[in-house]
Every structure is written in structure tokens, then in C-alpha cells.
Design a protein around this motif. Structure first.
Motif, PDB file in Angstrom:
ATOM      1  N   THR A   1      -2.884 -29.981 -73.882  1.00  0.00           N
ATOM      2  CA  THR A   1      -3.755 -29.993 -75.062  1.00  0.00           C
ATOM      3  C   THR A   1      -3.309 -28.992 -76.125  1.00  0.00           C
ATOM      4  OG1 THR A   1      -5.227 -28.308 -74.183  1.00  0.00           O
ATOM      5  CG2 THR A   1      -5.730 -30.589 -73.595  1.00  0.00           C
ATOM      6  N   ILE A   2      -2.287 -28.215 -75.795  1.00  0.00           N
ATOM      7  CA  ILE A   2      -1.745 -27.265 -76.779  1.00  0.00           C
ATOM      8  C   ILE A   2      -0.222 -27.309 -76.706  1.00  0.00           C
ATOM      9  CG2 ILE A   2      -3.727 -25.699 -76.592  1.00  0.00           C
ATOM     10  CD1 ILE A   2      -2.021 -23.838 -74.861  1.00  0.00           C
ATOM     11  N   ARG A   3       0.425 -26.895 -77.808  1.00  0.00           N
ATOM     12  CA  ARG A   3       1.879 -26.705 -77.788  1.00  0.00           C
ATOM     13  C   ARG A   3       2.145 -25.214 -77.899  1.00  0.00           C
ATOM     14  NH1 ARG A   3       1.428 -30.286 -81.956  1.00  0.00           N
ATOM     15  NH2 ARG A   3       2.376 -28.807 -83.396  1.00  0.00           N
ATOM     16  N   VAL A   4       3.134 -24.747 -77.153  1.00  0.00           N
ATOM     17  CA  VAL A   4       3.438 -23.317 -77.161  1.00  0.00           C
ATOM     18  C   VAL A   4       4.900 -23.128 -77.537  1.00  0.00           C
ATOM     19  CG1 VAL A   4       3.381 -21.187 -75.822  1.00  0.00           C
ATOM     20  CG2 VAL A   4       1.747 -23.010 -75.309  1.00  0.00           C
ATOM     21  N   GLU A   5       5.152 -22.297 -78.526  1.00  0.00           N
ATOM     22  CA  GLU A   5       6.530 -22.053 -78.995  1.00  0.00           C
ATOM     23  C   GLU A   5       6.746 -20.566 -79.186  1.00  0.00           C
ATOM     24  OE1 GLU A   5       7.974 -24.371 -82.643  1.00  0.00           O
ATOM     25  OE2 GLU A   5       5.842 -24.843 -82.410  1.00  0.00           O
ATOM     26  N   ARG A   6       8.002 -20.153 -78.992  1.00  0.00           N
ATOM     27  CA  ARG A   6       8.363 -18.756 -79.290  1.00  0.00           C
ATOM     28  C   ARG A   6       9.353 -18.758 -80.432  1.00  0.00           C
ATOM     29  NH1 ARG A   6       7.849 -15.561 -74.532  1.00  0.00           N
ATOM     30  NH2 ARG A   6       9.261 -14.092 -75.488  1.00  0.00           N
ATOM     31  N   ARG A   7       9.100 -17.926 -81.442  1.00  0.00           N
ATOM     32  CA  ARG A   7      10.081 -17.715 -82.518  1.00  0.00           C
ATOM     33  C   ARG A   7      10.222 -16.212 -82.675  1.00  0.00           C
ATOM     34  NH1 ARG A   7       7.212 -21.318 -86.830  1.00  0.00           N
ATOM     35  NH2 ARG A   7       6.634 -22.936 -85.363  1.00  0.00           N
ATOM     36  N   GLY A   8      11.334 -15.679 -82.162  1.00  0.00           N
ATOM     37  CA  GLY A   8      11.505 -14.238 -82.148  1.00  0.00           C
ATOM     38  C   GLY A   8      10.411 -13.613 -81.299  1.00  0.00           C
ATOM     39  N   ARG A   9       9.744 -12.591 -81.817  1.00  0.00           N
ATOM     40  CA  ARG A   9       8.690 -11.911 -81.055  1.00  0.00           C
ATOM     41  C   ARG A   9       7.315 -12.527 -81.304  1.00  0.00           C
ATOM     42  NH1 ARG A   9       9.595  -7.559 -78.402  1.00  0.00           N
ATOM     43  NH2 ARG A   9       7.548  -6.629 -78.777  1.00  0.00           N
ATOM     44  N   VAL A  10       7.278 -13.658 -82.032  1.00  0.00           N
ATOM     45  CA  VAL A  10       5.992 -14.314 -82.298  1.00  0.00           C
ATOM     46  C   VAL A  10       5.831 -15.520 -81.375  1.00  0.00           C
ATOM     47  CG1 VAL A  10       4.554 -15.461 -84.019  1.00  0.00           C
ATOM     48  CG2 VAL A  10       6.112 -13.617 -84.720  1.00  0.00           C
ATOM     49  N   ALA A  11       4.675 -15.625 -80.735  1.00  0.00           N
ATOM     50  CA  ALA A  11       4.349 -16.807 -79.925  1.00  0.00           C
ATOM     51  C   ALA A  11       3.314 -17.627 -80.682  1.00  0.00           C
ATOM     52  CB  ALA A  11       3.799 -16.388 -78.568  1.00  0.00           C
ATOM     53  N   TRP A  12       3.555 -18.925 -80.770  1.00  0.00           N
ATOM     54  CA  TRP A  12       2.656 -19.837 -81.491  1.00  0.00           C
ATOM     55  C   TRP A  12       1.935 -20.727 -80.505  1.00  0.00           C
ATOM     56  CZ3 TRP A  12       2.521 -20.644 -87.020  1.00  0.00           C
ATOM     57  CH2 TRP A  12       3.351 -19.764 -87.735  1.00  0.00           C
ATOM     58  N   ILE A  13       0.615 -20.730 -80.585  1.00  0.00           N
ATOM     59  CA  ILE A  13      -0.202 -21.658 -79.807  1.00  0.00           C
ATOM     60  C   ILE A  13      -0.794 -22.658 -80.804  1.00  0.00           C
ATOM     61  CG2 ILE A  13      -2.278 -21.933 -78.382  1.00  0.00           C
ATOM     62  CD1 ILE A  13      -1.858 -19.105 -77.324  1.00  0.00           C
ATOM     63  N   THR A  14      -0.396 -23.931 -80.677  1.00  0.00           N
ATOM     64  CA  THR A  14      -0.906 -24.952 -81.590  1.00  0.00           C
ATOM     65  C   THR A  14      -1.852 -25.874 -80.831  1.00  0.00           C
ATOM     66  OG1 THR A  14       1.160 -24.855 -82.845  1.00  0.00           O
ATOM     67  CG2 THR A  14      -0.255 -26.781 -83.218  1.00  0.00           C
ATOM     68  N   LEU A  15      -3.116 -25.901 -81.247  1.00  0.00           N
ATOM     69  CA  LEU A  15      -4.102 -26.785 -80.623  1.00  0.00           C
ATOM     70  C   LEU A  15      -3.689 -28.217 -80.944  1.00  0.00           C
ATOM     71  CD1 LEU A  15      -7.384 -24.877 -81.610  1.00  0.00           C
ATOM     72  CD2 LEU A  15      -5.788 -24.406 -79.733  1.00  0.00           C
ATOM     73  N   ASP A  16      -3.710 -29.083 -79.929  1.00  0.00           N
ATOM     74  CA  ASP A  16      -3.114 -30.408 -80.107  1.00  0.00           C
ATOM     75  C   ASP A  16      -3.923 -31.508 -79.425  1.00  0.00           C
ATOM     76  OD1 ASP A  16      -1.255 -32.254 -80.947  1.00  0.00           O
ATOM     77  OD2 ASP A  16       0.161 -31.859 -79.315  1.00  0.00           O
ATOM     78  N   ARG A  17      -5.137 -31.700 -79.940  1.00  0.00           N
ATOM     79  CA  ARG A  17      -5.948 -32.865 -79.533  1.00  0.00           C
ATOM     80  C   ARG A  17      -6.331 -33.603 -80.810  1.00  0.00           C
ATOM     81  NH1 ARG A  17     -11.163 -32.175 -76.698  1.00  0.00           N
ATOM     82  NH2 ARG A  17     -10.726 -34.280 -75.943  1.00  0.00           N
ATOM     83  N   PRO A  18      -5.357 -34.232 -81.479  1.00  0.00           N
ATOM     84  CA  PRO A  18      -5.643 -34.832 -82.787  1.00  0.00           C
ATOM     85  C   PRO A  18      -6.744 -35.877 -82.719  1.00  0.00           C
ATOM     86  CG  PRO A  18      -3.460 -35.505 -81.962  1.00  0.00           C
ATOM     87  CD  PRO A  18      -3.951 -34.421 -81.060  1.00  0.00           C
ATOM     88  N   GLU A  19      -6.881 -36.561 -81.580  1.00  0.00           N
ATOM     89  CA  GLU A  19      -7.890 -37.625 -81.453  1.00  0.00           C
ATOM     90  C   GLU A  19      -9.301 -37.062 -81.498  1.00  0.00           C
ATOM     91  OE1 GLU A  19      -6.007 -36.375 -79.096  1.00  0.00           O
ATOM     92  OE2 GLU A  19      -7.252 -36.001 -77.328  1.00  0.00           O
ATOM     93  N   ALA A  20      -9.453 -35.756 -81.286  1.00  0.00           N
ATOM     94  CA  ALA A  20     -10.787 -35.144 -81.297  1.00  0.00           C
ATOM     95  C   ALA A  20     -10.847 -33.971 -82.276  1.00  0.00           C
ATOM     96  CB  ALA A  20     -11.163 -34.681 -79.892  1.00  0.00           C
ATOM     97  N   LEU A  21      -9.965 -33.979 -83.277  1.00  0.00           N
ATOM     98  CA  LEU A  21      -9.906 -32.874 -84.253  1.00  0.00           C
ATOM     99  C   LEU A  21      -9.873 -31.517 -83.543  1.00  0.00           C
ATOM    100  CD1 LEU A  21     -12.366 -34.160 -87.041  1.00  0.00           C
ATOM    101  CD2 LEU A  21      -9.889 -34.466 -86.879  1.00  0.00           C
ATOM    102  N   ASN A  22      -9.099 -31.482 -82.447  1.00  0.00           N
ATOM    103  CA  ASN A  22      -8.895 -30.251 -81.667  1.00  0.00           C
ATOM    104  C   ASN A  22     -10.177 -29.678 -81.074  1.00  0.00           C
ATOM    105  OD1 ASN A  22      -6.132 -30.321 -82.120  1.00  0.00           O
ATOM    106  ND2 ASN A  22      -6.276 -29.118 -83.991  1.00  0.00           N
ATOM    107  N   ALA A  23     -11.155 -30.542 -80.788  1.00  0.00           N
ATOM    108  CA  ALA A  23     -12.375 -30.064 -80.130  1.00  0.00           C
ATOM    109  C   ALA A  23     -11.975 -29.327 -78.849  1.00  0.00           C
ATOM    110  CB  ALA A  23     -13.311 -31.229 -79.825  1.00  0.00           C
ATOM    111  N   LEU A  24     -12.691 -28.234 -78.588  1.00  0.00           N
ATOM    112  CA  LEU A  24     -12.337 -27.320 -77.501  1.00  0.00           C
ATOM    113  C   LEU A  24     -12.983 -27.803 -76.207  1.00  0.00           C
ATOM    114  CD1 LEU A  24     -13.237 -24.050 -79.491  1.00  0.00           C
ATOM    115  CD2 LEU A  24     -11.003 -25.202 -79.433  1.00  0.00           C
ATOM    116  N   ASN A  25     -12.285 -28.643 -75.457  1.00  0.00           N
ATOM    117  CA  ASN A  25     -12.836 -29.050 -74.161  1.00  0.00           C
ATOM    118  C   ASN A  25     -12.391 -28.061 -73.077  1.00  0.00           C
ATOM    119  OD1 ASN A  25     -10.201 -29.745 -73.657  1.00  0.00           O
ATOM    120  ND2 ASN A  25     -10.582 -31.940 -73.401  1.00  0.00           N
ATOM    121  N   ALA A  26     -12.846 -28.308 -71.846  1.00  0.00           N
ATOM    122  CA  ALA A  26     -12.588 -27.342 -70.772  1.00  0.00           C
ATOM    123  C   ALA A  26     -11.093 -27.187 -70.509  1.00  0.00           C
ATOM    124  CB  ALA A  26     -13.318 -27.777 -69.501  1.00  0.00           C
ATOM    125  N   GLN A  27     -10.353 -28.293 -70.573  1.00  0.00           N
ATOM    126  CA  GLN A  27      -8.908 -28.211 -70.311  1.00  0.00           C
ATOM    127  C   GLN A  27      -8.213 -27.371 -71.385  1.00  0.00           C
ATOM    128  OE1 GLN A  27      -6.751 -31.931 -70.218  1.00  0.00           O
ATOM    129  NE2 GLN A  27      -4.848 -30.937 -69.600  1.00  0.00           N
TER     130      GLN A  27
END
Ligand code: CAA
Length: 258
Positions: free
Chosen positions: A6-32
Motif C-alpha cells: 500500500t506504500i512505495r519506499v525509495e531511498r535517495r541519498g540520506r532521504v527516505a521517501w514513503i509514498t502512500l499508494d492506494r489510488p483507488e481509495a484516495l490513500n485512505a489509511l486502512n489497517a494494512q
């Protein structure tokens, strides 16, 4: 970082990016999604190669709230038993700087997730609000507590009691966001800001966040004592010696993050 759906995780240098990725639910925060964000954030917090964590969503939605469909039929006993939002407390305990990069909807739990972050960089398309009152509930992931601390009681009470949605300009004038940038510049500005923060000395960043947090948790005397101790303890780090040597030698510091 563990496998996530449900999320994408990327590292760019010392920055970690967490991208919420449930487009079908506008990234609604479910338990998973909650489990994946919290587990990922804890791993990144423990990783010496990470200096800052960015949490972001899509252009249309940072997150449109907790997942209404998932909780609609639950009883109070079931919500309590499942500790439905409890794990978010661990996200708020991350020691490193966390930057929310918000475009589009940040509603309910999405707004609350942004408020758990240290810095909120918003696109001029961002919209914030607590629609919970219209669903027969109230904010449940810290919203009532953090919005009062962020903007004071009268402004906070109006938002929580009406559910009124506000745009980025109003959020900026209320002091809810750190800064608003034009949508077209959001990604570049987020990258620049996160890279700048992550390049600072990690022990100093962690100390700074602990001291800032203390301002929300304690009285002035206790907060000042905590700040003094955090400040003093940094004098045993290599980075403090390097930072101050670099100043005297009129050069940029090369932090080793210890
Ligand atoms: N939970 C579950 N699903 C959601 C959702 C949510 N919070 N928000 C949006 N979705 C789903 C929609 O149901 C829709 O799914 P379907 O296509 O299967 O119907 C899909 O995402 C796209 O949404 P819309 O079609 O509604 O998109 P829109 O552009 O017309 O409207 C919106 C956007 C105004 C944000 C609208 O989706 C909306 O009002 N969402 C709910 C916002 C809300 O009430 N959030 C608070 C949740 S409660 C909470 O967060 C409690 C807490 O404090 C923890």
C-alpha cells in the motif's frame, strides 16, 4: 525495508521517501497501510544511512482519511480490541525529522498524519479538514490534540466542530503548514528541503526534534532543562567538533553523523 503493497519506499541519498499508494481509495489509511507505514518508519528510524523521512501521497490526495469502509460496521468493543489506530503512536515517536509533502486532500486521518510530521510542505492545491463530525465521529488519530497545540483552541474548535475544509492559503495563514509552494514546484522543493535537512548532523537533528517535542509535552522549566541537556550532550559528538572547526576554517562541514 520490508515488502509493502500500500506504500512505495525509495531511498535517495540520506532521504527516505514513503509514498502512500492506494489510488483507488484516495490513500485512505486502512489497517494494512498503517502497519506498513509504521513498520517502514521504524526501520528507517533505526538506519544510520537515513537522515530524514518524507511522507507523501499523490497529486490528488495526500490521504482522504481513515478507511471509512473498513470501520463502518465495527462496534466500540471491536475498535477497542483491535486498538484500531494505536500503532500510529509509534509513527509519532520516530526520532528523526519527518516531512509531510501534501498535495490535494489531507482530510481526517490524512490531516492527522500530516500533523504527526515535523514539517508540512504543501502544494497550493492542498485541502485540509476534519470531516469526522459529519460521519458521527471525531478525529481519532491525534487530531483534536495536535490541532489545538498547532493553532490554538478557538480556530481548532471551529475546524473540528464544523468539519469545514480549508485551502492551502488558509492553512498557511492559520500556521498549520510550514510553507506553501505552487503545485508545479512541489516535488523539486520537497527534494531540496529534505536533502538539506538530511545533510545536517544526525545527532543534532535527533536532539533538535526531542527538544521541539518537549515544548509540546512539558512545562517551560522541564522543557528548558531537556533542551540544555540535549545541547550539552552534543559536545561529545564528532559532528559538533567538525561543525565548529569548519566554521573557524571558513569551509563547509563534513558531517559523519556521529
Ligand atoms: N475511506 C474509504 N474510502 C474512501 C475514503 C475514505 N476515507 N475517501 C475516499 N474513498 C474512496 C471513495 O469511496 C471512492 O471509492 P469508490 O470509487 O469505490 O466509490 C474513491 O475513494 C474515490 O473517492 P470519490 O469518488 O469520493 O472522489 P471525489 O473526488 O468525488 O471526492 C473526497 C473526494 C471529497 C475526498 C471524498 O472522497 C470524501 O469525502 N472522502 C472521505 C473523507 C472523509 O470523510 N475522511 C474522514 C475519514 S474518518 C477518519 O479519518 C477518522 C479518524 O480521525 C481516524
Amino acid at each position: 525495508v520490508p515488502e509493502t503493497e500500500t506504500i512505495r519506499v525509495e531511498r535517495r541519498g540520506r532521504v527516505a521517501w514513503i509514498t502512500l499508494d492506494r489510488p483507488e481509495a484516495l490513500n485512505a489509511l486502512n489497517a494494512q497501510l498503517m502497519r506498513e507505514v509504521v513498520a517502514t518508519a521504524k526501520e528507517l528510524d533505526a538506519d544510520d544511512g537515513v537522515g530524514a523521512i518524507v511522507v507523501t501521497g499523490s497529486e490528488k490526495a495526500f490521504a482522504a482519511g481513515a478507511d471509512i469502509k473498513e470501520m463502518a460496521d465495527k462496534s466500540a468493543a471491536e475498535m477497542r480490541e483491535a486498538d484500531h489506530f494505536g500503532p500510529w503512536l509509534e509513527f509519532a515517536r520516530v526520532r528523526k525529522p519527518v516531512i509531510a509533502v501534501v498535495s490535494g486532500y489531507a482530510l481526517g486521518g490524512g490531516f492527522e498524519l500530516a500533523l504527526m510530521c515535523d514539517v508540512i510542505l504543501a502544494s497550493d492545491t492542498a485541502q485540509f479538514g476534519f470531516p469526522e463530525i459529519g460521519l458521527g465521529v471525531i478525529p481519532g488519530i491525534g487530531g483534536t490534540q495536535r490541532i489545538v497545540r498547532a493553532i490554538g483552541y478557538p480556530k481548532a474548535a471551529e475546524l473540528v466542530l464544523t468539519g469545514r475544509r480549508i485551502d492551502a492559503a488558509e492553512a498557511d495563514s492559520l500556521g498549520i503548514v510550514s510553507r506553501v509552494v505552487p503545485a508545479a514546484e512541489l516535488q523539486a522543493e520537497a527534494e531540496r528541503l529534505a536533502t538539506e535537512i538530511a545533510g545536517r548532523s544526525l545527532p543534532a537533528l535527533v536532539a533538535a526534534k526531542a527538544a521541539l517535542d518537549a515544548a509540546l509535552e512539558t512545562g517551560l522549566e522541564a522543557g528548558l532543562a531537556l533542551e540544555a541537556e540535549q545541547f550539552t550532550a552534543l559536545f561529545d559528538t564528532e559532528d559538533q567538533k567538525e561543525g565548529m572547526a569548519a566554521f573557524r576554517e571558513k569551509r563547509q562541514p563534513e558531517f559523519r553523523h556521529r
